[in-house]
Motif scaffolding. Sequence first.
Motif, PDB file in Angstrom:
ATOM      1  N   GLU A 170       0.834  -1.190  -0.098  1.00 43.58           N
ATOM      2  CA  GLU A 170       0.090  -0.013   0.176  1.00 43.58           C
ATOM      3  C   GLU A 170       0.913   1.236   0.061  1.00 43.58           C
ATOM      4  OE1 GLU A 170      -3.991   0.287   1.913  1.00 43.58           O
ATOM      5  OE2 GLU A 170      -2.849   1.493   3.333  1.00 43.58           O
ATOM      6  N   LYS A 194       0.886   4.713   1.121  1.00 41.78           N
ATOM      7  CA  LYS A 194      -0.050   5.363   2.350  1.00 41.78           C
ATOM      8  C   LYS A 194       0.902   6.568   2.793  1.00 41.78           C
ATOM      9  CE  LYS A 194      -2.209   3.910   6.472  1.00 41.78           C
ATOM     10  NZ  LYS A 194      -2.551   2.728   7.209  1.00 41.78           N
ATOM     11  N   SER A 217      -2.014   9.023   7.670  1.00 42.84           N
ATOM     12  CA  SER A 217      -3.065   8.181   8.044  1.00 42.84           C
ATOM     13  C   SER A 217      -3.364   8.776   9.775  1.00 42.84           C
ATOM     14  CB  SER A 217      -2.817   6.692   8.250  1.00 42.84           C
ATOM     15  OG  SER A 217      -2.186   6.331   9.539  1.00 42.84           O
ATOM     16  N   PRO A 218      -4.835   8.643   9.954  1.00 42.44           N
ATOM     17  CA  PRO A 218      -5.085   9.161  11.348  1.00 42.44           C
ATOM     18  C   PRO A 218      -4.348   8.345  12.404  1.00 42.44           C
ATOM     19  CG  PRO A 218      -7.067   8.497   9.936  1.00 42.44           C
ATOM     20  CD  PRO A 218      -5.789   8.047   9.290  1.00 42.44           C
ATOM     21  N   SER A 219      -3.814   7.374  12.310  1.00 37.32           N
ATOM     22  CA  SER A 219      -3.145   6.558  13.294  1.00 37.32           C
ATOM     23  C   SER A 219      -1.738   7.060  13.282  1.00 37.32           C
ATOM     24  CB  SER A 219      -3.274   5.130  13.310  1.00 37.32           C
ATOM     25  OG  SER A 219      -2.891   4.641  12.032  1.00 37.32           O
ATOM     26  N   PHE A 254      -5.386  11.000   4.888  1.00 33.76           N
ATOM     27  CA  PHE A 254      -4.263   9.975   4.139  1.00 33.76           C
ATOM     28  C   PHE A 254      -3.404  10.501   3.229  1.00 33.76           C
ATOM     29  CE2 PHE A 254      -7.864   7.533   5.828  1.00 33.76           C
ATOM     30  CZ  PHE A 254      -7.259   6.477   6.440  1.00 33.76           C
ATOM     31  N   PHE A 286     -12.736   6.091   0.797  1.00 35.47           N
ATOM     32  CA  PHE A 286     -13.821   5.742   1.426  1.00 35.47           C
ATOM     33  C   PHE A 286     -15.155   5.794   0.344  1.00 35.47           C
ATOM     34  CE2 PHE A 286     -10.717   6.529   4.444  1.00 35.47           C
ATOM     35  CZ  PHE A 286     -11.357   5.887   5.728  1.00 35.47           C
ATOM     36  N   GLU A 325     -14.309  -5.051   2.611  1.00 35.94           N
ATOM     37  CA  GLU A 325     -13.960  -5.278   3.975  1.00 35.94           C
ATOM     38  C   GLU A 325     -14.644  -5.108   5.199  1.00 35.94           C
ATOM     39  OE1 GLU A 325     -10.717  -1.922   4.986  1.00 35.94           O
ATOM     40  OE2 GLU A 325     -11.866  -1.856   6.544  1.00 35.94           O
ATOM     41  N   ASN A 332     -10.318  -6.517   8.646  1.00 36.53           N
ATOM     42  CA  ASN A 332      -9.446  -5.573   8.976  1.00 36.53           C
ATOM     43  C   ASN A 332      -9.026  -5.635  10.559  1.00 36.53           C
ATOM     44  OD1 ASN A 332      -7.958  -2.887   9.777  1.00 36.53           O
ATOM     45  ND2 ASN A 332      -8.984  -2.080   7.922  1.00 36.53           N
ATOM     46  N   ARG A 334      -8.115  -3.653  12.538  1.00 31.28           N
ATOM     47  CA  ARG A 334      -7.841  -2.198  13.369  1.00 31.28           C
ATOM     48  C   ARG A 334      -9.457  -2.034  13.991  1.00 31.28           C
ATOM     49  NH1 ARG A 334      -4.827   1.786  12.169  1.00 31.28           N
ATOM     50  NH2 ARG A 334      -4.300   0.528  10.063  1.00 31.28           N
ATOM     51  N   LEU A 352      -8.595   3.133  16.887  1.00 29.88           N
ATOM     52  CA  LEU A 352      -7.610   3.081  15.603  1.00 29.88           C
ATOM     53  C   LEU A 352      -6.615   2.191  16.006  1.00 29.88           C
ATOM     54  CD1 LEU A 352      -7.457   6.722  14.490  1.00 29.88           C
ATOM     55  CD2 LEU A 352      -8.852   5.073  13.897  1.00 29.88           C
ATOM     56  N   GLU A 372      -5.946  -7.597   6.913  1.00 31.49           N
ATOM     57  CA  GLU A 372      -5.804  -6.103   6.488  1.00 31.49           C
ATOM     58  C   GLU A 372      -5.384  -5.495   7.879  1.00 31.49           C
ATOM     59  OE1 GLU A 372      -9.550  -5.654   4.023  1.00 31.49           O
ATOM     60  OE2 GLU A 372      -8.565  -3.791   4.195  1.00 31.49           O
ATOM     61  N   GLY A 412      -1.704  -3.994  10.462  1.00 34.64           N
ATOM     62  CA  GLY A 412      -1.104  -4.258  11.521  1.00 34.64           C
ATOM     63  C   GLY A 412      -0.290  -5.461  11.224  1.00 34.64           C
ATOM     64  N   VAL A 428      -0.560  -4.523   3.292  1.00 31.97           N
ATOM     65  CA  VAL A 428       0.393  -3.943   4.199  1.00 31.97           C
ATOM     66  C   VAL A 428       0.802  -2.729   3.668  1.00 31.97           C
ATOM     67  CG1 VAL A 428       2.622  -4.359   5.202  1.00 31.97           C
ATOM     68  CG2 VAL A 428       1.258  -6.118   4.478  1.00 31.97           C
ATOM     69  N   THR A 480       1.655   0.686   6.611  1.00 32.18           N
ATOM     70  CA  THR A 480       2.546   1.406   7.418  1.00 32.18           C
ATOM     71  C   THR A 480       4.012   0.821   7.496  1.00 32.18           C
ATOM     72  OG1 THR A 480       0.533   1.712   8.502  1.00 32.18           O
ATOM     73  CG2 THR A 480       2.673   2.261   9.798  1.00 32.18           C
TER      74      THR A 480
HETATM   75  O1  LIG Z   1      -4.639   3.801   8.914  1.00 36.32           O
HETATM   76  C1  LIG Z   1      -5.457   4.317   9.657  1.00 36.32           C
HETATM   77  O2  LIG Z   1      -5.245   4.988  10.523  1.00 36.32           O
HETATM   78  C2  LIG Z   1      -6.663   4.017   9.263  1.00 36.32           C
HETATM   79  C3  LIG Z   1      -7.677   4.928  10.290  1.00 36.32           C
HETATM   80  C4  LIG Z   1      -9.092   4.834   9.903  1.00 36.32           C
HETATM   81  C5  LIG Z   1      -9.697   4.278   8.775  1.00 36.32           C
HETATM   82  C6  LIG Z   1      -8.722   3.304   8.139  1.00 36.32           C
HETATM   83  C7  LIG Z   1      -7.499   3.270   8.252  1.00 36.32           C
HETATM   84  N1  LIG Z   1      -6.536   2.591   7.667  1.00 36.32           N
HETATM   85  C8  LIG Z   1      -7.034   2.044   6.359  1.00 36.32           C
HETATM   86  C9  LIG Z   1      -6.530   0.569   6.082  1.00 36.32           C
HETATM   87  O3  LIG Z   1      -7.317  -0.318   6.033  1.00 36.32           O
HETATM   88  C10 LIG Z   1      -4.918   0.293   6.311  1.00 36.32           C
HETATM   89  O4  LIG Z   1      -4.450   1.471   5.365  1.00 36.32           O
HETATM   90  C11 LIG Z   1      -4.389  -0.880   5.601  1.00 36.32           C
HETATM   91  O5  LIG Z   1      -5.407  -2.023   5.908  1.00 36.32           O
HETATM   92  C12 LIG Z   1      -2.936  -1.216   5.803  1.00 36.32           C
HETATM   93  O6  LIG Z   1      -2.834  -1.028   6.976  1.00 36.32           O
HETATM   94  P1  LIG Z   1      -1.249  -0.869   7.823  1.00 36.32           P
HETATM   95  O7  LIG Z   1      -0.345  -1.690   7.095  1.00 36.32           O
HETATM   96  O8  LIG Z   1      -1.480  -1.180   9.228  1.00 36.32           O
HETATM   97  O9  LIG Z   1      -0.960   0.596   7.405  1.00 36.32           O
END
Ligand SMILES: O=C(O)c1ccccc1NCC(=O)[C@H](O)[C@H](O)COP(=O)(O)O
Length: 535
Positions: free
Chosen positions: A315, A317, A320-322, A353, A376, A423, A445, A447, A452, A474, A476, A496, A498
């Motif tokens: 991904e 990216k 992101s909010p987190s 994002f 979204f 998802e 997911n 998350r 978050l 998805e 983490g 993946v 982050t």
């Molecule tokens: O990534 C975020 O902070 C987030 C916050 C709110 C809604 C969705 C969010 N992420 C979208 C995702 O699903 C991730 O980008 C994707 O699964 C990859 O996850 P990661 O490897 O943990 O970045």
Amino acid sequence: MTNPYLKKWSAAILVIGNEVLVGRITDTNSQKIARVLTTLGFDVVEIRKVRDDIDAIAEAVKELCYDAGVVITTGGLGPTYDDVTAEAIAYAIGSPLCLNEEALEMVRNKLREIYGQEIEEVDEVRRKMAVLPCLAQPIPNKVGVAPGIYVKLNRCKIFSLPGVPREMEAMLNEFVTEELQKENLYAKVEVCERLEDVREAELAPLLKKFAEVYPDVYIKSHPGIEGERSFVRVCVLASGPTKENAQEKAQKVLSEFLKRSRRRLEIEMIEEIVNYTLNRIEFERKSLALPKRDKKGVIDFRASLEKDAFSIITEFKPSSPSGVRAKWAPIDYVNEVRPCSSAFSVLTEPKWFKGSYENLRLISSITDKPILMKDFVVDPFQIDIAYAFGADAVLLMVDVLGEDELSYLARKAKARGLQTLVEVSNKEDLVIYDKKPYVDVLGMNSRDFKTLKVDINRLHDGGFLIRRAFPLAESGVKSPEDAMKVASWGFRGALVGTSLMESNAPRELCVELKRKGSEALSARLRSRGLTPSVL
Ligand SMILES: O=C(O)c1ccccc1NCC(=O)[C@H](O)[C@H](O)COP(=O)(O)O
């Protein structure tokens, strides 16, 4: 003339009387008539008010009859000079006026009842109430003296009822209702429920969505305040061949709305992003010129994931909010992770994002791997955007869309030749959505959208619940151990973002994730006496 597309179940109401127009009397009749017509299964398409004037009334009746199968007028049937409805109706339908003997008998009987004595001769003033269009049928007036009028203009049924509410209601509830029940119309049922501690504006985007997704029901909000607390009563009106069918349809839409609104309000961050996205798309609809898709054809997203024993969707990216400490620009990132990537995911959400459609277009132009547009998605226009900027698949989130809206958008995606990554965030939904034919890849997911926080243990054994769609883990997945875990839980790939975006060596990490995931998967297959064919 009759409108050839006239719907016999559409109805209109005409309120006649200067007293209403000068504000001397409040019209309550039209509201009561509309309610009765609606419960009888009619769509009330217009309520009009007109003065006591023959030409104006006749014109209005003709116009309303052009579009409606039923027109109900109220007022103007009495004995005084300004009661001109009968004459106007006659004029509208092109009929002369006749003294109707049945109507005269009704007037005579009523006068006998009022005065308690035989009436030899009905006087001229009262005879006027029995002068009707020659083709008309008089409607008995159980409460007052003036009979109502029932007549047809081509296929349009005209009922003229008195203006006095009690008289009008008696005719409406008996004669008119009985006559209209013969129409064998669809039954209509309305169901309502109250949502506490919410403002109407907060529900507005979801209401708009529901009106689009369920065009055959009428969904309406009624805000209110009790003390300090605000509430919104939400009503859904549905029609169906039987009352039970209409009730079921209305209840289904209302329950879905309540479930969705409660969930959205609960998950504040998602609610905020979704509302922002709805406005953003409205703006883009007007301002964004869609480019001609550069890429030829659409690449098979699912088939590409299935080629590998354990697939990684890498991904892009930027934020992101987190929180992501992104180290990579698009081209460098793609070149780094290309060897291990089964597909790319490109964030296009701009605010949280820092994604863009340009990144989507750029990445799709430098790789032959399929691309997922990560946004979204709440509006069909986003499917057109995804296609135009080179995506091969779109993300559809169950927590954001609910079942019907999701299937509606999925069908739009399919019509464009795009595949879907659906998802979910819990195991119950995995089982439900695995059965949906429009789901190509089914992701869970890890998350928690309220906090978050990611916790891949939430995915435990989730992949085993997926039998038809491609099972994807998805969020983490950060280490080779995480990849082994999700593979041992039945997932055949991971999305993946982050950990790769933050890594100084994303290629090595990605290759390791893929290798360890594949090993765990083959170990699992061997333990079941199977030979992993794609390793
Ligand atoms: O990534 C975020 O902070 C987030 C916050 C709110 C809604 C969705 C969010 N992420 C979208 C995702 O699903 C991730 O980008 C994707 O699964 C990859 O996850 P990661 O490897 O943990 O970045």
